[in-house]
Design a protein around this motif. Structure first.
Motif, short mmCIF file in Angstrom:
data_model
loop_
_atom_site.label_atom_id
_atom_site.label_comp_id
_atom_site.label_asym_id
_atom_site.label_seq_id
_atom_site.Cartn_x
_atom_site.Cartn_y
_atom_site.Cartn_z
N VAL A 125 -85.85 47.61 52.47
CA VAL A 125 -87.22 47.81 52.94
C VAL A 125 -87.65 46.68 53.88
CG1 VAL A 125 -88.31 46.67 50.96
CG2 VAL A 125 -89.57 48.41 52.25
N ALA A 126 -87.19 45.43 53.61
CA ALA A 126 -87.58 44.31 54.45
C ALA A 126 -87.00 44.45 55.86
CB ALA A 126 -87.15 42.99 53.82
N SER A 127 -85.73 44.86 55.95
CA SER A 127 -85.12 45.02 57.27
C SER A 127 -85.75 46.18 58.02
CB SER A 127 -83.61 45.22 57.12
OG SER A 127 -83.34 46.36 56.33
N TRP A 128 -86.16 47.23 57.26
CA TRP A 128 -86.82 48.38 57.89
C TRP A 128 -88.15 47.94 58.52
CZ3 TRP A 128 -91.41 50.98 57.61
CH2 TRP A 128 -91.46 52.28 58.12
N ILE A 129 -88.92 47.12 57.79
CA ILE A 129 -90.19 46.63 58.31
C ILE A 129 -89.96 45.75 59.53
CG2 ILE A 129 -92.22 45.20 57.79
CD1 ILE A 129 -91.92 46.03 54.86
N ASP A 130 -88.87 44.97 59.49
CA ASP A 130 -88.60 44.02 60.57
C ASP A 130 -88.28 44.72 61.89
OD1 ASP A 130 -88.36 41.32 61.42
OD2 ASP A 130 -86.18 41.55 61.44
N THR A 131 -87.87 45.99 61.80
CA THR A 131 -87.56 46.73 63.03
C THR A 131 -88.80 47.31 63.68
OG1 THR A 131 -87.21 48.82 61.84
CG2 THR A 131 -85.29 47.35 62.13
N VAL A 132 -89.93 47.28 62.97
CA VAL A 132 -91.17 47.84 63.50
C VAL A 132 -91.80 46.83 64.44
CG1 VAL A 132 -93.46 48.73 62.93
CG2 VAL A 132 -91.51 49.19 61.41
N PRO A 133 -92.21 47.23 65.65
CA PRO A 133 -92.89 46.28 66.55
C PRO A 133 -94.07 45.61 65.87
CG PRO A 133 -92.39 48.33 67.70
CD PRO A 133 -92.04 48.57 66.26
N GLU A 136 -97.48 47.37 65.82
CA GLU A 136 -97.56 48.75 65.35
C GLU A 136 -97.88 48.77 63.85
OE1 GLU A 136 -94.50 52.34 64.37
OE2 GLU A 136 -94.25 51.33 66.32
N LYS A 137 -98.88 49.53 63.49
CA LYS A 137 -99.26 49.59 62.08
C LYS A 137 -98.33 50.52 61.31
CE LYS A 137 -104.15 48.39 61.84
NZ LYS A 137 -105.49 48.80 61.37
N ILE A 138 -97.91 50.03 60.15
CA ILE A 138 -97.12 50.84 59.24
C ILE A 138 -98.08 51.60 58.32
CG2 ILE A 138 -95.50 50.77 57.31
CD1 ILE A 138 -94.30 48.27 58.58
N SER A 139 -97.75 52.85 58.01
CA SER A 139 -98.54 53.63 57.05
C SER A 139 -97.87 53.55 55.68
CB SER A 139 -98.64 55.10 57.49
OG SER A 139 -99.34 55.21 58.72
N VAL A 140 -98.61 53.05 54.70
CA VAL A 140 -98.10 52.92 53.34
C VAL A 140 -98.84 53.92 52.46
CG1 VAL A 140 -97.75 51.38 51.39
CG2 VAL A 140 -97.66 50.47 53.72
#
Length: 648
Positions: A125-133, A136-140
């Motif tokens: 999950v940490a690496s997935w978040i790290d790929t997001v600009p 850009e807001k992530i939806s949780v």
């Protein structure tokens, strides 16, 4: 493990896991150190479970929710926050009886992105978040699968030293209020512990202890067995009562005032009521009660009352304004605990009538008040007032010296009785004629109040108030006036309805208030009664929108009021609080004054209006504007009232 211990340990493990999780992410995913420090914005949504209470608990437990906009963090810290929420939300779920439930957290990229969603429990999950600009807001999304609701199974109350089960009395069972088959909700289980402890202490078990309940989970039957370890301890009476911290107060007065005594059953409720009664004397900044168990004698529990005395001298100011009575203001000086028995002496000097439409000039009011509590008896207060005043109303001009001695007697929780003797020596000018009067009276009144508001400045939101009085009076007039004997009867009632009782608003924020006033003078006609003793209406106490003494018989078509021998008035007011410190009110008042001693005679005057409220710690600041709907000749077109507290 006990219920509380389980929750506490879970939260402690959660804090530790968050630190370890953050560290493991740093070790397992080196990533970009600069990117790791960049805050990662996100939005969070919580899917409703269908249970409003559970939804609120989940919202309150989630760090993702509470820290969404206040504490942005980088990808690795956000991943740790997500993992930590599993534990927190699971505790909230279980506290509502869902022990087989599951927490699901998923993360999504913005619309249009090809990246798939990811489960919050994924190791990447940490690496997935790290790929997001970074911007850009992530939806949780958080959802809770409740699973089956667990119910209470066997409930045991055990005496730990013997291991034997205790049998509760009927009163104890009623307070315990827990039985097999109830949903296994933590608040109910822990509440039963507190209620039983409180009842045991009220029954004299001063040293009663109940350990946090132990919970035993049975997944196959979806039940939870609960065990309470109860040590009732012996039944104790109140032992020796010591007083400490008294400097200017006579200990003998405090001992007479105390509502509890040695030898009486130890009951925390009555002990605290005695403490609060001493606080209400107004001479202490704090009163604390401590068990003096180190001085205990067999069968008794000694008590120590510790006092922190308040300042004995106080200088104050008061002010108010209305367009009819103008500016009224002044200063006062108060000496508390004058002779060491909670006596109070207050001296005040005020001026009134500045810019007033109902007065012809500047007036004054000087008075001295003396109060002595417990005057020849418990809950009986003696009050003495000496007053000199000058009032220049359009209706009459008065210069007077007044003296009054009264006794206030508390008759019960809600009833009070007041009686005394009063005398007035005055000079009154009305319609160009000046007369001197000597008036002796025996006022008596009874009041009822179950609103639960001890300070009249604090608005009542429920309950009923009633004040009824009778004042037999003898008036000795100057030459040509003669002697008159008359009795003034009056009654005012008010009641309050909180719309929260109908589920319309939150408690205390939307309130309807109603007031009714009746008055009559028996035994003499209007012109046989001194002008200042007659009945008048108009103003904030009766009909707003009309100036003080502006409702009732007038002298010709002038603004001069004659006064009357009957009065009736009523008010409907709606009070709405907005945000935390503001509010508004709307009202309609109606009333009349007649020359007949029977009420409901005369010309009914109606006023309406509204105002604003600013709520302070000592009460609301009030600003009202009233408009007459059928004003008399030369009557005011509107009135403004400013003061502290509601009008009633």
């Amino acid at each position: 493990m006990s219920w509380k211990q389980c929750c506490v340990q879970k939260l402690q493990l959660l804090a530790a896991n968050r630190v370890l999780a953050g560290l493991s992410f740093m070790l397992l995913y080196p990533g970009n150190a600069a990117r790791a420090a960049d805050p990662q914005p996100y939005t969070v949504s919580l899917t409703s479970t269908g249970d409003a209470g559970l939804d609120a608990a989940l919202n309150a437990s989630s760090n993702l929710v509470s820290l969404e906009n206040t504490n942005p963090v980088g990808p690795f810290a956000l991943a740790g926050r997500i993992r930590g929420d599993y534990e927190r939300l699971q505790v909230a779920l279980e506290s509502y009886g869902y022990y087989g439930g599951k927490i699901i957290i998923t993360l999504h990229r913005a619309k249009g992105s090809d990246a798939p969603e990811i489960d919050g429990e994924s190791s990447s999950v940490a690496s997935w978040i790290d790929t997001v600009p970074a911007k850009e807001k992530i939806s949780v999304n958080i959802s809770a699968q409740r699973g089956p609701l667990f119910h209470l199974g066997r409930i045991s109350v055990i005496e730990p030293s013997s291991g034997k089960e205790l049998h509760l009395t009927a009163a104890q069972e009623k307070a315990f209020d827990l039985h097999t088959g109830m949903p296994a909700v933590a608040s109910q289980v822990l509440g039963a512990q507190g209620r039983l402890t409180q009842l045991l202490m009220e029954e004299g078990h001063a040293l009663a202890t109940i350990a946090a309940p132990k919970a035993y989970l049975h997944p196959e039957s979806h039940t939870l067995d609960i065990v309470y370890d109860v040590v009732p301890g012996p039944v104790l009476n109140i032992g020796m009562i010591t007083l400490s911290g008294l400097k200017h107060t006579n200990p003998s007065f405090i001992r007479r005032r105390l509502t509890i005594h040695p030898g009486q059953l130890y009951q925390p409720g009555k002990i605290d009521a005695a403490r609060q009664d001493l606080v209400n004397l107004g001479i202490f900044s704090n009163v604390a009660v401590r068990d003096a168990s180190q001085k205990a004698v067999a069968g008794t529990m000694p008590l120590d009352f510790h006092f922190a005395e308040a300042k004995r001298h106080q200088i104050g100011a008061e002010a108010g304004y209305s367009t009819d009575l103008g500016i009224r203001g002044g200063v006062n000086w108060t000496h508390y605990n004058l002779f060491g028995n909670a006596e109070r002496l207050k001296i005040a000097a005020l001026v009134a009538g500045i810019g007033a439409s109902a007065q012809q000039g500047l007036g004054y009011d000087f008075y001295a008040d003396f109060l002595k509590p417990d005057f020849f008896g418990d809950r009986r207060n003696l009050s003495v007032r000496v007053e000199g005043l000058k009032q220049l109303f359009w209706s009459y001009r008065q210069t007077a010296l007044l003296a009054r001695v009264g006794v206030a007697q508390q008759l019960g929780k809600h009833w009070n009785l007041n009686y005394g003797v009063a005398g007035i020596q005055e000079k009154v000018e009305q319609f160009g004629v000046t007369r001197n009067y000597t008036i002796a009276s025996l006022p008596i009144s009874a009041s009822f109040d179950n609103t639960g508001v001890s300070n009249p400045i604090i608005p009542a939101t429920h309950g009923f108030r009633l004040n009824m009085g009778a004042t037999p009076s003898l008036s000795l007039g100057s030459k040509g006036v003669g002697t008159s004997l008359f009795t003034i009867f009056n009654a005012t009632a008010s009641t309050y309805f909180d719309l929260a009782n109908f589920g319309i608003s939150q408690p205390g924020r939307s309130v309807f208030a109603f007031r009714a006033t009746l008055g009559t003078i028996q035994g003499a006609g209007t012109y046989d009664i001194p002008p200042d003793q007659r009945l008048y209406a108009g103003g904030s106490a009766t009909v707003r929108g009309y100036r003080w003494q502006g409702v009732g018989p007038q002298y010709g078509r002038t603004r001069y009021a004659i006064g009357g021998t009957s009065l009736d008035a009523g008010t409907i007011e709606y009070r709405q609080r907005v945000l935390s410190s503001f509010g508004f009110a709307g009202f309609i008042d109606a009333g009349q004054v007649g020359s007949n001693s029977a009420p409901f005679v005369g010309t009914v005057r109606v006023g309406t209006g509204g105002g604003l409220r600013y709520y302070t710690p000592i009460g609301p600041v009030r600003l009202d504007i009233g408009v007459p709907l059928n004003r008399p000749p030369r009557g005011s077109r509107w009135q403004l009232y400013i003061g502290l507290g509601e009008t009633f």
